[in-house]
Design an enzyme around this catalytic site. Structure first.
Site, PDB file in Angstrom:
ATOM      1  N   GLY A 162       0.809  -1.372  -0.025  1.00 50.97           N
ATOM      2  CA  GLY A 162      -0.009  -0.039   0.120  1.00 50.97           C
ATOM      3  C   GLY A 162       0.752   1.231   0.184  1.00 50.97           C
ATOM      4  O   GLY A 162       2.029   1.118   0.314  1.00 50.97           O
ATOM      5  N   CYS A 163       0.112   2.258  -0.539  1.00 50.38           N
ATOM      6  CA  CYS A 163       1.139   3.783  -0.470  1.00 50.38           C
ATOM      7  C   CYS A 163       1.594   4.046   0.941  1.00 50.38           C
ATOM      8  O   CYS A 163       2.674   4.402   1.028  1.00 50.38           O
ATOM      9  CB  CYS A 163       0.214   4.672  -1.019  1.00 50.38           C
ATOM     10  SG  CYS A 163      -1.220   4.910  -0.610  1.00 50.38           S
TER      11      CYS A 163
END
Length: 367
Positions: A162-163
């Site tokens: 995920g970012c």
């Protein structure tokens, strides 16, 4: 003599013809043509087929854009009217050398089951959260450890990070491994992202005239990124996470505040900076910036000499790490700056694709 010569010539011609059929028609071609043919057939064999399942979404569009000019890859796509057809997607998944799943979690879980039992060739790279803490998948953060890149080079199942976790883990994992942040330390992480992280629906809101200037969310404290943050930081403790969005489209800053009282006794800002610098010394995409506010300012890394702007790395696969420390007070803030759709999504997917297919991992990413 003439007849005998003709027979010999015909016999030789027949042998040559048979030989050509066995070795390919290029045997009769001139040397230059033969070399060209060999190069073209070799090129065709080397080109890998890539299917982006969900290519019309935010991440899918970004991935396709990053691969569009590649000559070593062929993007295969179904007709628009069959893009969501199950049978067609199954066919494309099993035809491809690599598949990037840019789908919601449930759809990714279903699509992953469509790989035929005898297909040990196709690499799946999933951009959702579905498999990020699944031990049967490899976590797609090549810089995570010395062993991680090697795992990814052999993997057929890769979960894209995920970012927000990319920033958090990138900051904390080296310090946990170095013993500076003890396992189990209850950290907090504050982060601000561009609105593109919310997908098309949120993008439509923020690109209209009726939207808020800034918003905090995830206030149930059960954000879907928390499990991977706890696992891959090696903290073994779920942090308190407060994500925010604002009126810029791409980019983010992830911040982790620290009290020295939580850390290994005697730790200084320079110690944290040195540990991060050593960890990423060979990294191509992750760079540790100068230590402290004054040095960062002197290097021209602040907007207007004061602000850590979140969208500086837009459309790149880079991540910058900062250590802002006050040894006298005994506090520090670690910051990671990256593009939420770059190193935080599509850039990472392409990097993982390159590694899994045995291609130089920087290909198509050195913007």
């Amino acid at each position: 003599m003439i007849a005998s010569s003709n027979v010999s010539w015909c016999a030789l011609a027949l042998v040559a013809l048979i030989s050509s059929r066995e070795s390919g028609v290029e045997a009769f071609a001139p040397t230059t043509a033969r070399s060209s043919f060999a190069r073209s057939t070799t090129h065709l064999r080397m080109v890998k087929k890539v299917f982006i399942d969900g290519e019309a979404g935010t991440t899918g569009l970004q991935v396709r854009s990053r691969l569009a000019d590649r000559t070593d890859l062929e993007i295969i796509s179904p007709p628009n009217d069959l893009r969501k057809d199950e049978a067609t997607r199954k066919q494309f998944i099993n035809e491809a050398d690599a598949v990037i799943l840019c789908l919601p979690d449930a759809a990714s879980i279903e699509a992953a089951t469509w790989v035929e039992p005898d297909n040990d060739r196709t690499v799946l790279i999933d951009a959702s959260t579905a498999f990020r803490v699944d031990d049967t998948w490899d976590y797609g953060f090549p810089e995570l450890s010395k062993e991680q890149r090697e795992k990814l080079s052999k993997s057929k199942r890769i979960s894209n990070p995920g970012c927000y976790p990319t920033g958090f883990i990138g900051l904390t994992r080296p310090l946990v491994d170095a013993g500076i942040i003890p396992e189990g330390t209850p950290l907090t992480v504050n982060a601000i992202s561009g609105y593109s992280g919310g997908g098309k629906a949120l993008m439509e809101i923020f690109e209209s005239d009726d939207h808020e200037p800034w918003g905090a969310y995830g206030l149930s404290l059960t954000h879907k990124h928390l499990p991977e943050m706890a696992k891959y930081s090696n903290l073994g403790k779920t942090p308190i996470f407060q994500p925010q969005i604002a009126t810029f489209d791409q980019g983010m800053v992830v911040s982790v505040p620290l009290h020295y009282a939580w850390l290994k006794p005697g730790t200084t800002g320079a110690d944290m900076h040195a540990a991060l610098s050593e960890y990423y010394k060979d990294s191509i995409f992750i760079k540790v910036m100068p230590l402290g506010e004054d040095a960062v300012k002197e290097a021209g890394l602040f907007e207007r000499g004061a602000f850590l702007r979140p969208d500086t790395l837009k459309n790149t696969n880079k991540m910058e790490l900062f250590v802002f420390a006050n040894d006298e007070v005994g506090t520090a803030v670690l910051c990671a700056r990256l593009d939420n759709l770059g190193k935080g999504a599509s850039g990472a997917a392409v990097q993982n694709l390159n590694i899994a297919l045995g291609i130089d991992e920087t290909t198509g990413l050195m913007d």
